[in-house]
Design a protein around this motif. Structure first.
Motif: not given
Ligand code: NIG
Ligand code: FE
Length: 413
Positions: A74, A142, A173, A360
């Motif tokens: 993340p 991420e 992401r 996230l």
């Protein structure tokens, strides 16, 4: 992958499943099986209970292997040019991370290398790093910008991150981190630079380049007031925020981020009790980064016990970047979270699955449950604690993204 055909209804059998289905515990199912249709899990349980109506098109015998949710990283800075090996050498002759940054090295030296690299070079470099992470079970990541530091180069880095999501078998992401460092052109004018950063966000959002907004709030980054200005802009656009908070000093950044309902606050070595209380009230995830702690030889530990007692969800990430954490192994971070931060193996595992998903803002992954995405990591191990126990070699023998097996070993491609 955007162009992939819908994966066939598949049954994985002879597996030991670690589902993390409940609030605590591993959720182990021995002699287990899992069925996916398209990109979703439609059934899982003991193989003996498999409904006769399952009728898979494809059947895969795992021979007793361990299946966990696909790993989620993340917090990374995966897109950049150059490296900082020379800086690493300098640090070994006495310079500190902070001194190097103040002398114009650090993040700003990576900015120079990133601006000089073509889009294709940035993509290929990041794709190589991506394959290493994927070979050890990462299915969602991420990726932050923050090495472009002007409108054009920040957008370019975000576009490369998006392309990594579109062309490789994993989910990406993106996070806009224009407020990562002050570029040379704005020396002495940090507030003017923050105006610039704020002015890019709407265009980045319209171009669908950004899922969240981050700031590096610290003495070598930006002040709480400057952070607030970026967060106000993000809020006006409806973009969620995250924060590099209390990494090198306590700026009460976590408290500020919590005011904005931040998805996560990351690093947190200097986090205060007030910060913890604010994060807990806001439901903000604490993303701990043992790679950066180790690599810059930080001695102050994040307040693990206080976070635990407050019930703040803890996630773990590689923080992959060329300066403070050139790590490309999320299983290694499991081990380091246990050895350096004294997390239990189960806490560390939740940190790269269910709590990483939460950091996230993703509710459809991080656990093995019917209805969740069929993102799986497959291990030559009997129990997930073995993966936290080993370091330097992770026994990942396969992975599944959205119901489709990924080619292995990805790292050698
Ligand atoms: O997460 N703290 C700020 N950003 C990165 C380091 C970036 C760099 O040194 O290039 C981090 O540690
Ligand atoms: Fe970071």
């Amino acid at each position: 992958m955007s162009n992939a055909r819908k994966p066939a209804r598949t049954l994985w059998r002879s597996a030991r499943l670690a589902t993390f289905a409940e609030e605590s515990g591993w959720g182990l199912i021995d002699n287990g099986a899992l069925v996916a249709d398209g990109d979703r899990i439609v059934w899982l349980g003991r193989e003996a209970d498999l409904p006769a109506t399952t009728l898979p098109r494809l059947e895969i015998d795992l021979g007793g292997a361990l299946v966990t949710p696909g790993l989620i990283d993340p917090h990374t800075h995966l897109v950049y040019g150059g490296d900082r090996a020379a800086e690493f050498e300098l640090r070994l002759t006495g310079a500190t991370y902070e001194q190097i940054a103040r002398a114009g090295g650090g993040i700003r030296s990576t900015v120079r290398a990133t601006r000089a690299a073509s889009d294709e070079a940035l993509f290929q470099l990041a794709a190589q790093r991506a394959r290493v992470l994927m070979a050890e079970g990462v299915t969602t990541i991420e990726i932050k910008s923050g090495y472009g530091l002007d409108q054009v180069h920040e957008a370019r880095c975000l576009a490369v991150a998006r392309r990594l999501g579109a062309e490789l078998p994993w989910s990406v992401r993106t996070t806009s981190l224009g407020a990562h460092a002050l570029p040379d052109e704005f020396a002495g004018r940090p507030d003017d630079y923050i105006d610039e950063v704020c002015s890019w966000l709407a265009t980045q959002q319209q171009s669908r380049l950004v899922d969240a907004v981050d700031v590096f709030c610290d003495t070598i980054g930006f002040t709480p007031d400057q952070t607030r200005r970026v967060f106000d802009r993000a809020r006006a656009l409806g973009l969620p925020v995250k924060l590099h908070a209390e990494q090198l000093s306590n700026q009460e950044g976590a408290r500020l981020a919590a005011e904005y309902g931040a998805l996560s606050c990351d690093h947190l070595e200097y986090l205060s009790d007030e910060g913890i209380a604010a994060m807990r009230a806001a439901g903000t995830v604490a993303v701990l980064l043992p790679g950066a702690y180790y690599f810059i030889r930080e001695t102050r530990l994040p307040p693990i016990q206080a976070l635990r007692e407050a019930g703040v969800p803890i996630a773990i990430a590689t923080d992959h970047n060329p300066g403070s954490s050139p790590a490309l192994s999320l299983p290694l971070m499991l081990n380091m979270a246990c050895t350096l931060f004294r997390l239990t193996p189960e806490e560390a595992w939740r940190g790269v699955t269910v709590n990483a998903a939460r950091a996230l803002g993703l509710a459809d992954r991080g656990r093995l449950l019917a209805g969740m995405r069929a993102d799986l990591a497959i291990w030559n191990a009997e129990h997930p604690r073995e993966i936290a126990y080993r370091f330097g070699h992770a026994p990942c023998v396969g992975s599944v993204f959205g119901g489709a097996s990924r080619p292995a070993p990805l790292a050698s491609q």
